[in-house]
Write a protein that holds these residues in place. Structure first.
Motif, PDB file in Angstrom:
ATOM      1  N   TRP A   1     -11.461  10.000  45.139  1.00 12.95           N
ATOM      2  CA  TRP A   1     -12.353  10.604  44.416  1.00 12.95           C
ATOM      3  C   TRP A   1     -13.424   9.711  43.807  1.00 12.95           C
ATOM      4  O   TRP A   1     -13.955  10.165  42.899  1.00 12.95           O
ATOM      5  CB  TRP A   1     -11.671  11.287  43.127  1.00 12.95           C
ATOM      6  CG  TRP A   1     -11.130  13.071  43.832  1.00 12.95           C
ATOM      7  CD1 TRP A   1     -10.671  13.318  44.803  1.00 12.95           C
ATOM      8  CD2 TRP A   1     -11.263  14.094  43.000  1.00 12.95           C
ATOM      9  NE1 TRP A   1     -10.387  14.661  44.865  1.00 12.95           N
ATOM     10  CE2 TRP A   1     -10.812  15.291  43.796  1.00 12.95           C
ATOM     11  CE3 TRP A   1     -11.528  14.890  41.647  1.00 12.95           C
ATOM     12  CZ2 TRP A   1     -10.561  16.423  43.297  1.00 12.95           C
ATOM     13  CZ3 TRP A   1     -11.518  15.631  41.209  1.00 12.95           C
ATOM     14  CH2 TRP A   1     -11.025  16.733  42.145  1.00 12.95           C
TER      15      TRP A   1
ATOM     16  N   ALA B   1     -16.875  16.288  39.601  1.00 14.52           N
ATOM     17  CA  ALA B   1     -15.857  17.545  39.219  1.00 14.52           C
ATOM     18  C   ALA B   1     -16.151  18.043  37.824  1.00 14.52           C
ATOM     19  O   ALA B   1     -15.169  18.469  37.274  1.00 14.52           O
ATOM     20  CB  ALA B   1     -14.249  16.829  39.347  1.00 14.52           C
ATOM     21  N   LYS B   2     -17.478  17.826  37.481  1.00 11.73           N
ATOM     22  CA  LYS B   2     -17.791  18.118  36.115  1.00 11.73           C
ATOM     23  C   LYS B   2     -17.402  19.409  35.618  1.00 11.73           C
ATOM     24  O   LYS B   2     -17.619  20.495  36.409  1.00 11.73           O
ATOM     25  CB  LYS B   2     -19.307  17.967  35.962  1.00 11.73           C
ATOM     26  CG  LYS B   2     -19.845  17.602  34.774  1.00 11.73           C
ATOM     27  CD  LYS B   2     -21.424  17.202  34.898  1.00 11.73           C
ATOM     28  CE  LYS B   2     -22.151  17.489  33.805  1.00 11.73           C
ATOM     29  NZ  LYS B   2     -23.560  17.215  34.154  1.00 11.73           N
TER      30      LYS B   2
ATOM     31  N   LYS C   1     -14.660  21.218  35.630  1.00  7.53           N
ATOM     32  CA  LYS C   1     -13.762  22.014  36.707  1.00  7.53           C
ATOM     33  C   LYS C   1     -12.453  22.224  35.861  1.00  7.53           C
ATOM     34  O   LYS C   1     -12.153  21.518  34.975  1.00  7.53           O
ATOM     35  CB  LYS C   1     -13.439  21.517  37.830  1.00  7.53           C
ATOM     36  CG  LYS C   1     -14.635  21.430  38.813  1.00  7.53           C
ATOM     37  CD  LYS C   1     -13.917  21.298  40.325  1.00  7.53           C
ATOM     38  CE  LYS C   1     -15.218  20.962  41.243  1.00  7.53           C
ATOM     39  NZ  LYS C   1     -15.960  22.339  41.459  1.00  7.53           N
TER      40      LYS C   1
ATOM     41  N   LEU D   1     -10.161   7.524  41.004  1.00  2.12           N
ATOM     42  CA  LEU D   1     -11.076   8.254  40.516  1.00  2.12           C
ATOM     43  C   LEU D   1     -12.064   7.481  39.753  1.00  2.12           C
ATOM     44  O   LEU D   1     -13.007   7.852  38.774  1.00  2.12           O
ATOM     45  CB  LEU D   1     -10.424   9.108  39.150  1.00  2.12           C
ATOM     46  CG  LEU D   1      -9.344   9.991  39.688  1.00  2.12           C
ATOM     47  CD1 LEU D   1      -8.055  10.319  38.749  1.00  2.12           C
ATOM     48  CD2 LEU D   1      -9.884  11.503  40.000  1.00  2.12           C
TER      49      LEU D   1
ATOM     50  N   LEU E   1     -15.757  13.459  35.354  1.00  3.49           N
ATOM     51  CA  LEU E   1     -14.826  14.664  34.990  1.00  3.49           C
ATOM     52  C   LEU E   1     -15.284  15.054  33.516  1.00  3.49           C
ATOM     53  O   LEU E   1     -14.549  15.348  32.606  1.00  3.49           O
ATOM     54  CB  LEU E   1     -13.637  13.784  34.608  1.00  3.49           C
ATOM     55  CG  LEU E   1     -12.984  13.288  36.284  1.00  3.49           C
ATOM     56  CD1 LEU E   1     -11.718  12.484  36.056  1.00  3.49           C
ATOM     57  CD2 LEU E   1     -12.430  14.537  37.037  1.00  3.49           C
TER      58      LEU E   1
ATOM     59  N   THR F   1     -14.045  18.283  31.857  1.00  4.53           N
ATOM     60  CA  THR F   1     -12.981  18.939  32.905  1.00  4.53           C
ATOM     61  C   THR F   1     -11.800  18.942  31.831  1.00  4.53           C
ATOM     62  O   THR F   1     -11.519  18.490  31.019  1.00  4.53           O
ATOM     63  CB  THR F   1     -12.736  17.827  33.912  1.00  4.53           C
ATOM     64  OG1 THR F   1     -14.063  17.507  34.290  1.00  4.53           O
ATOM     65  CG2 THR F   1     -11.546  18.242  34.694  1.00  4.53           C
TER      66      THR F   1
ATOM     67  N   LEU G   1      -8.043  18.796  31.975  1.00  2.97           N
ATOM     68  CA  LEU G   1      -7.278  18.175  32.753  1.00  2.97           C
ATOM     69  C   LEU G   1      -5.640  17.985  32.015  1.00  2.97           C
ATOM     70  O   LEU G   1      -4.840  16.948  32.011  1.00  2.97           O
ATOM     71  CB  LEU G   1      -7.480  16.628  32.701  1.00  2.97           C
ATOM     72  CG  LEU G   1      -9.019  16.272  33.326  1.00  2.97           C
ATOM     73  CD1 LEU G   1      -9.660  14.970  33.051  1.00  2.97           C
ATOM     74  CD2 LEU G   1      -8.672  16.440  34.905  1.00  2.97           C
TER      75      LEU G   1
ATOM     76  N   ALA H   1     -14.538   6.307  35.200  1.00  2.00           N
ATOM     77  CA  ALA H   1     -14.492   7.783  35.262  1.00  2.00           C
ATOM     78  C   ALA H   1     -15.054   8.105  34.063  1.00  2.00           C
ATOM     79  O   ALA H   1     -14.771   7.815  32.866  1.00  2.00           O
ATOM     80  CB  ALA H   1     -13.014   8.121  35.322  1.00  2.00           C
TER      81      ALA H   1
ATOM     82  N   LEU I   1     -15.159  10.567  31.107  1.00  2.00           N
ATOM     83  CA  LEU I   1     -14.361  11.690  30.495  1.00  2.00           C
ATOM     84  C   LEU I   1     -14.637  12.220  29.349  1.00  2.00           C
ATOM     85  O   LEU I   1     -14.022  12.828  28.198  1.00  2.00           O
ATOM     86  CB  LEU I   1     -12.760  10.873  30.009  1.00  2.00           C
ATOM     87  CG  LEU I   1     -12.270  10.329  31.375  1.00  2.00           C
ATOM     88  CD1 LEU I   1     -10.796   9.280  30.644  1.00  2.00           C
ATOM     89  CD2 LEU I   1     -11.397  11.370  32.294  1.00  2.00           C
TER      90      LEU I   1
ATOM     91  N   ALA J   1     -13.596  15.859  28.051  1.00  2.00           N
ATOM     92  CA  ALA J   1     -12.605  16.278  28.948  1.00  2.00           C
ATOM     93  C   ALA J   1     -11.598  16.358  27.802  1.00  2.00           C
ATOM     94  O   ALA J   1     -11.091  15.942  26.883  1.00  2.00           O
ATOM     95  CB  ALA J   1     -12.225  15.464  29.984  1.00  2.00           C
TER      96      ALA J   1
END
Ligand code: SF4
Length: 284
Positions: A200, A205-206, A208, A220, A225, A228, A230, A243, A245, A248
């Motif tokens: 990835w 994958a904003k 999601k 990742l 993200l 996201t 998680l 990544a 975050l 997130a």
């Protein structure tokens, strides 16, 4: 076996598995071999103190590590292995007093880091509501790991870490499946997100909903993200470098380490499990 560990105790135990640099002889700044890269400005051979290490084992550039090219030092975490080696295995003996002690201590340190990493995962697994049999197996594993961390230096160097990891991995995997399936069952459609070892890198994958996904060993790096969900995601061994975050929700993510979080980007809105802290560099 009378020893049992309840969920709250396991949470506190996991929280306590962190570095106490004041009780360590600068082992991560000395023992390890570090190759020059964007994370560390110079080549540093194993067993040679970093030139930035002061005589009292403090880092003279602690507040400017990132700006001076030592980003990796703001990421590394020994889970508390440094103070265990310094104060217990070597009984508070400073490696500068004896070449023989120094050599042994530097060899033991990476072994202890791996034992402490396993301890962290197992105590975290014990902090979840799992079936009694599994809880019992995890408890036995915890006791076994604890006793290994108290071995003398010679015995620690004789350990086969790869072999020790096998039963631990199996128990963590069972714990992860149990927790994630209980969440998946409550999500409409019962969708299963299996991204073990997935690539990835740089993926968007904003925003999601990735609840209960399995990202074991996934890449990742620089994935977006942001915002996201998680929760209940298994991140064991996942590479989260850079990544995003921000915002997130990782409040109930599983098997995340401080190192993974330190290597990622986030902000005040990022929700983390209670045993992890927001890295100070997120604020800047
Ligand atoms: S730069 Fe500082 S924290 Fe990093 S290895 Fe050197 S002394 Fe340790």
């Amino acid at each position: 076996m009378s020893f049992q560990i309840d969920i709250l105790t396991a949470r506190e135990y996991r929280k306590g598995l962190q570095a106490d640099c004041a009780n360590c002889f600068g082992l991560c700044c000395t023992a390890l071999h570090i190759v020059a890269s964007s994370d560390f400005a110079i080549d540093k051979p194993a067993g040679v103190p970093c030139p930035n290490l002061e005589s009292d084992f403090r880092c003279q550039i602690h507040s400017e590590l990132r700006g001076k090219g030592y980003k990796g030092c703001t990421v590394f975490d020994c889970f508390g292995a440094g103070q265990q080696v310094s104060q217990t295995t070597f009984n508070g003996q400073d490696w500068r007093e004896s070449k023989q002690v120094a050599e042994k201590m530097f060899s033991v340190f990476p072994v202890m880091v791996q034992l402490y990493e396993m301890l962290a995962y197992v105590t975290e697994a014990l902090s979840y509501q799992v079936p009694q049999d599994l809880h019992k197996e995890l408890t036995l594993q915890l006791k076994e790991l604890e006793s290994l961390t108290n071995l003398d230096a010679g015995s620690l160097l004789d350990l086969d870490i790869m072999e020790l990891r096998m039963p631990v991995n199996e128990l963590l995997s069972k714990t992860s499946s149990h927790i994630r399936s209980s969440i998946t069952n409550s999500i409409p459609g019962n969708r299963v997100l299996d991204y073990r070892g997935a690539d990835w890198i740089g993926k968007n994958a904003k925003g999601k909903d990735l609840r209960a996904a399995d990202f074991r060993g996934a890449y990742l790096i620089a994935a977006d993200l942001k915002d996201t969900d998680l929760r209940a995601v298994d991140f064991i061994g996942a590479d989260l470098r850079d990544a995003n975050l921000e915002g997130a929700n990782l409040s109930t993510s599983m098997f995340l380490t401080q190192m993974q979080i330190n290597s990622a980007k986030g902000n005040k809105q990022t929700k983390l499990p209670s045993y992890l802290v927001q890295p100070y560099h997120w604020a800047s």
